[in-house]
Design an enzyme around this catalytic site. Structure first.
Site, PDB file in Angstrom:
ATOM      1  N   ASN A 143       0.841  -1.201   0.000  1.00  0.00           N
ATOM      2  CA  ASN A 143       0.000   0.000   0.000  1.00  0.00           C
ATOM      3  C   ASN A 143       0.873   1.248   0.000  1.00  0.00           C
ATOM      4  OD1 ASN A 143      -2.364   1.489   0.000  1.00  0.00           O
ATOM      5  ND2 ASN A 143      -3.162   0.601   1.885  1.00  0.00           N
ATOM      6  N   PHE A 144       0.233   2.390  -0.191  1.00  0.00           N
ATOM      7  CA  PHE A 144       0.879   3.714  -0.109  1.00  0.00           C
ATOM      8  C   PHE A 144       2.026   3.885  -1.099  1.00  0.00           C
ATOM      9  CE2 PHE A 144      -0.899   2.832   4.188  1.00  0.00           C
ATOM     10  CZ  PHE A 144      -1.906   3.787   4.163  1.00  0.00           C
ATOM     11  N   LEU A 145       1.926   3.255  -2.267  1.00  0.00           N
ATOM     12  CA  LEU A 145       2.887   3.531  -3.338  1.00  0.00           C
ATOM     13  C   LEU A 145       2.639   4.961  -3.818  1.00  0.00           C
ATOM     14  CD1 LEU A 145       4.947   2.937  -5.598  1.00  0.00           C
ATOM     15  CD2 LEU A 145       3.081   1.869  -6.887  1.00  0.00           C
ATOM     16  N   THR A 179      -4.563  -3.496  -3.910  1.00  0.00           N
ATOM     17  CA  THR A 179      -5.707  -3.004  -4.681  1.00  0.00           C
ATOM     18  C   THR A 179      -5.289  -1.711  -5.364  1.00  0.00           C
ATOM     19  OG1 THR A 179      -6.533  -1.758  -2.762  1.00  0.00           O
ATOM     20  CG2 THR A 179      -7.458  -3.959  -3.111  1.00  0.00           C
ATOM     21  N   LEU A 391      -6.637  -0.877   3.214  1.00  0.00           N
ATOM     22  CA  LEU A 391      -6.874   0.509   3.634  1.00  0.00           C
ATOM     23  C   LEU A 391      -6.527   1.513   2.542  1.00  0.00           C
ATOM     24  CD1 LEU A 391      -5.307   0.033   7.140  1.00  0.00           C
ATOM     25  CD2 LEU A 391      -7.729  -0.029   6.537  1.00  0.00           C
TER      26      LEU A 391
END
Ligand code: NHW
Length: 391
Positions: A143-145, A179, A391
């Site tokens: 996440n948070f790419l 995602t 998230l």
């Protein structure tokens, strides 16, 4: 918020080189696409950075470093297609999202400018265990790419992805779930966001929703009106003493989905115990003292870009109804979210959520959220088979 859609038939210089299904998912045998490698066959040195940039772990437990990450994301992370809103993950949220049981400092890293030391990119992985059809797999959740707007389209993202893959592989893990709003090779499922107005006046004024031609503000407010407080007997915030019951309740419920997280008790405590303005979880305790139902939602505000304002959004997380209808449980979630100052309640059409959308007056969003499993072949599934919320 939905990012722009891609096209799965287009050429992908990077993704076409990755261990992902190409063409139809169903043509592959279930399991890893590339076999696990022994540690000595995995590249030992970090990938090279373009001149002027260097790798840097980000210690999110350190206030100053977390502020750097906060600022990078608040200014450069996901926006909607019309660039009206941008996610504004809070400090407390980032701490929650990035430090679950078993998190590793070297899986939370980014890129700094060598001269100024400014943080210009980031990516994260946290450990989890998932079950995909009949197989349990150790994975990381990616996440948070994020890459600073001034450094876009320079093929930096593939370097970040290869570097995190290398670091994760070195710990003996070869699968990941993530995602994205974009279509890449090749989603395992495609879900849709739905939105339930809680504060219609604000949503119209900031351009999130529109007043239809035959609608007045007064009628809109009446349409979305909710009771001031929930009415279910025994409904209360989750506490530490509920961890064992919630662990059983949630893992049992998730069994029926084709892809789901298998939570440990420590993970249940981390992901579900309430944290103000981050995660709210409520349980229903029966007169006999049993935990029969649970609801949860997380708080992810968005900056309203053309105004100096914030859109307060809650996102449905994990919900289990056994003593009441899911519809009634989710109505309580809406009431609770509204009572905490939320403007809009968002939910994906995964798990059993589709059935509650229409009766609870959710509207369909624009754009899909694609689910991916890195280095794993299996048939595609419909959104109601998905039992994971990232998230
Ligand atoms: S999705 C949110 C992603 N972040 C944002 O949308 C924030 C705003 N955008 C940006 O910061 C949640 C940049 O536009 C990003 C791309 C960084 C998105 N996933 O550097 P280039 C996640 O964090 C491909 C994967 O020139 P850029 C999940 C794109 O298709 N790939 O682009 C992250 C192209 O490849 P292609 C993505 O705009 C999962 C290449 O990047 C992508 O400057 C990561 C272009 O690179 C996306 N969301 O930077 C995968 N967006 O083959 C994890 C674009 O098409 C995989 N691309 O030419 C698993 C790893 C761990 C395995 C462990 C066993």
């Amino acid at each position: 918020i939905s990012a722009q859609q891609g096209d799965s038939s287009t050429q992908h210089a990077f993704w076409d080189s990755q261990p992902m299904p190409h063409g139809s998912r169903d043509e592959h045998q279930e399991g890893p696409i590339q076999p696990n490698k022994p540690a000595e066959e995995i590249r030992q040195e970090p990938y090279a950075m373009p001149a002027g940039f260097e790798w840097s772990n980000v210690n999110v437990e350190d206030d100053a470093e977390r502020l750097e990450l906060y600022n990078l994301l608040a200014n450069n992370y996901v926006e909607d297609d019309d660039a009206l809103f941008r996610f504004d993950y809070s400090h407390e949220f980032l701490l929650w999202a990035l430090t679950p049981p078993g998190f590793r400092a070297d899986f939370l890293f980014g890129v700094r400018s060598t001269s100024s030391k400014k943080l210009v990119a980031f990516i994260s992985a946290v450990p989890a265990r998932v079950k995909i059809y009949d197989r349990e797999v150790e994975v990381v959740e990616i996440n948070f790419l994020c890459i600073h707007k001034k450094l876009r389209s320079k093929r930096l993202a593939p370097v970040l992805i290869k570097e995190i893959t290398r670091r994760v592989n070195l710990t003996g893990v070869f699968q990941a779930v993530y995602t994205a709003g974009t279509v890449l090779p090749v989603p395992v499922a495609s879900c849709r966001y739905y939105h339930r107005s809680l504060n219609p006046k604000k949503l119209v004024s900031v351009g999130f929703s529109r007043l239809g031609s035959r609608m007045t503000m007064a009628r809109l407010q009446k349409l979305y009106k909710l009771p001031g407080a929930p009415s279910t007997k025994g409904l209360r915030p989750m506490e530490k003493k509920d961890v064992d019951s919630v662990h059983t309740l949630l893992n049992t419920y998730l069994e029926k989905f084709k892809i789901k997280i298998i939570f440990t008790k420590d993970e249940i405590a981390h992901w579900l115990l309430p944290r103000k303005n981050v995660i709210d979880t409520y349980v229903v305790e029966s007169p006999k003292g049993e935990i029969t139902d649970m609801l949860s939602f997380y708080h992810l505000p968005s900056t309203i870009l053309n105004q100096d304002d914030t859109l307060y959004a809650a996102y449905s997380y994990y919900n289990v109804a056994t003593s009441m209808d899911l519809l009634e449980l989710m109505r309580e979630a809406l009431i609770l979210a509204k009572s905490k100052g939320t403007d809009v309640f968002n939910a994906l059409n995964l798990m059993d959520n589709q059935s509650i959308m229409e009766p609870l007056k959710f509207g369909i969003g624009d754009g899909n959220l694609q689910y991916y499993v890195y280095n794993w072949a299996c048939p595609e599934m419909s959104s109601d088979n998905v039992g994971i919320v990232l998230l």
